[in-house]
Design a protein around this motif. Structure first.
Motif, PDB file in Angstrom:
ATOM      1  N   ASP A  73       0.825  -1.210   0.000  1.00 19.75           N
ATOM      2  CA  ASP A  73       0.000   0.000   0.000  1.00 19.75           C
ATOM      3  C   ASP A  73       0.864   1.267   0.000  1.00 19.75           C
ATOM      4  OD1 ASP A  73      -2.584  -1.013  -0.275  1.00 19.75           O
ATOM      5  OD2 ASP A  73      -2.715  -1.465   1.863  1.00 19.75           O
ATOM      6  N   ARG A 143      -4.847   7.399  -6.438  1.00 18.46           N
ATOM      7  CA  ARG A 143      -5.699   6.740  -7.443  1.00 18.46           C
ATOM      8  C   ARG A 143      -6.286   7.764  -8.398  1.00 18.46           C
ATOM      9  NH1 ARG A 143      -9.153   2.327  -3.826  1.00 18.46           N
ATOM     10  NH2 ARG A 143      -7.346   1.294  -2.923  1.00 18.46           N
ATOM     11  N   ASP A 205      -2.381  -0.733  -6.123  1.00 20.84           N
ATOM     12  CA  ASP A 205      -1.804  -2.079  -6.163  1.00 20.84           C
ATOM     13  C   ASP A 205      -2.918  -3.097  -6.380  1.00 20.84           C
ATOM     14  OD1 ASP A 205      -2.786  -1.668  -3.521  1.00 20.84           O
ATOM     15  OD2 ASP A 205      -1.460  -3.210  -2.731  1.00 20.84           O
ATOM     16  N   SER A 207      -4.830  -5.779  -5.326  1.00 22.44           N
ATOM     17  CA  SER A 207      -5.199  -6.606  -4.176  1.00 22.44           C
ATOM     18  C   SER A 207      -6.523  -7.317  -4.421  1.00 22.44           C
ATOM     19  CB  SER A 207      -5.246  -5.780  -2.890  1.00 22.44           C
ATOM     20  OG  SER A 207      -5.981  -4.604  -3.068  1.00 22.44           O
TER      21      SER A 207
END
Ligand SMILES: [Mg+2]
Length: 308
Positions: A73, A143, A205, A207
């Motif tokens: 993160d 983001r 990322d 996930s």
């Protein structure tokens, strides 16, 4: 766990971590942040029977994986790691494997150049590892930042983690090349700093899975992303659908200007890791993410991902 056992356990952790643990002994840790940088913080819990089952992973792998998930993160934010705190809920029967957990956490922390600066141990019915990471960045990568005209890139090869979990659920031994992607992911810290320094606009990322995480990025940026299924870098033995849905990969999705494509070879040489262009960014139009080139084409829109 009584206070005697707790202090014994902490002593064992510190002995295993050695120089990887820094500044432990005061009531709280002190973290220096370079002038002009902002603090970037994240916390991540790994819980037995939720994130893994006993027998799937060694204690060392559980520790390493928890550290990698938390540090990933910081990678997604292009933040330099400044400290890691480890809170363990430890059932009696795991006490014998405490050194192995510590070794796993310590190895990933050292690889990410992140000092272990504190933590906590308590008795627990199920094994839990809650890792808090502190990082800093002058300009954290967020983001929300992808712009129409950007290219979407992904690091590494996708699908291994999902294939390994599926095999484990089915009671089969995973392909070793898949298992290593599940058991020993590496946070892409240096890769993210490199990409951010060269003009990346946004990152997340992987996930939840490529499609889901690309949708998170698209929605945060207020854009639409078109992925090319034929371009997805996959590990061997995995379909496009499996690669696009595989979670807990801890690779990076990056939105960057077109010029980043000319740096892909340099990236690969520098990190021994692929950087692949997999899609394009356009002004928002109906669906957050579309992926053409798959059987039947997969369309992932805002509504389908509302629960994320
Ligand atoms: Mg994340």
């Amino acid at each position: 766990m009584g206070s005697g056992a707790e202090f014994d356990a902490i002593r064992r952790l510190l002995a295993t971590w050695g120089a990887a643990a820094v500044g432990i002994g005061d009531d709280a840790a002190i973290v220096d942040i370079p002038a002009g940088e902002r603090l970037v913080v994240s916390t991540d819990a790994t819980v037995e029977n939720v994130h893994f089952r006993r027998g799937w992973l060694t204690a060392e792998e559980i520790g390493a994986r928890a550290a990698a998930a938390a540090l990933s993160d910081l990678a997604a934010m292009a933040a330099t790691p400044r400290g890691l705190l480890v809170a363990l809920g430890l059932p009696e029967e795991w006490l014998g494997q405490l050194d192995d957990f510590a070794r796993g956490v310590g190895a990933v922390a050292v690889a990410a150049a992140c000092p272990i600066i504190g933590g906590n141990i308590s008795a627990s019915r199920e094994l839990t590892l809650t890792l808090t990471v502190l990082g800093s960045a002058a300009h954290p990568l967020r983001r929300a930042g992808a712009q129409p005209g950007d290219i979407i890139f992904v690091t590494g090869r996708l699908g291994g983690a999902g294939a390994a979990v599926k095999a484990l659920y089915d009671g089969r031994a995973p392909d070793p090349a898949h298992r290593v992607r599940f058991a020993s992911p590496m946070p892409r810290i240096r890769e993210a700093l490199w990409l951010a320094a060269r003009g990346a606009h946004a990152a997340i990322d992987v996930s939840d899975g490529l499609l889901a995480d690309a949708a998170h990025l698209a929605r945060a940026s207020g854009v639409s992303i078109a992925l090319d299924a034929t371009a997805l870098p996959r590990v061997g033995g995995v379909s496009v659908d499996e690669a696009a849905a595989s979670g807990e990969e801890y690779e990076l999705i990056i939105a960057a200007p077109r010029e980043m494509a000319s740096l892909a070879d340099e990236f690969s040489r520098t990190f021994d890791l692929e950087l692949t262009a997999i899609g394009t960014v356009a002004a928002a139009s109906g669906e957050a993410v579309t992926m053409a080139g798959m059987r039947g084409d997969a369309h992932v829109g805002h509504d389908h991902l509302a629960s994320h």
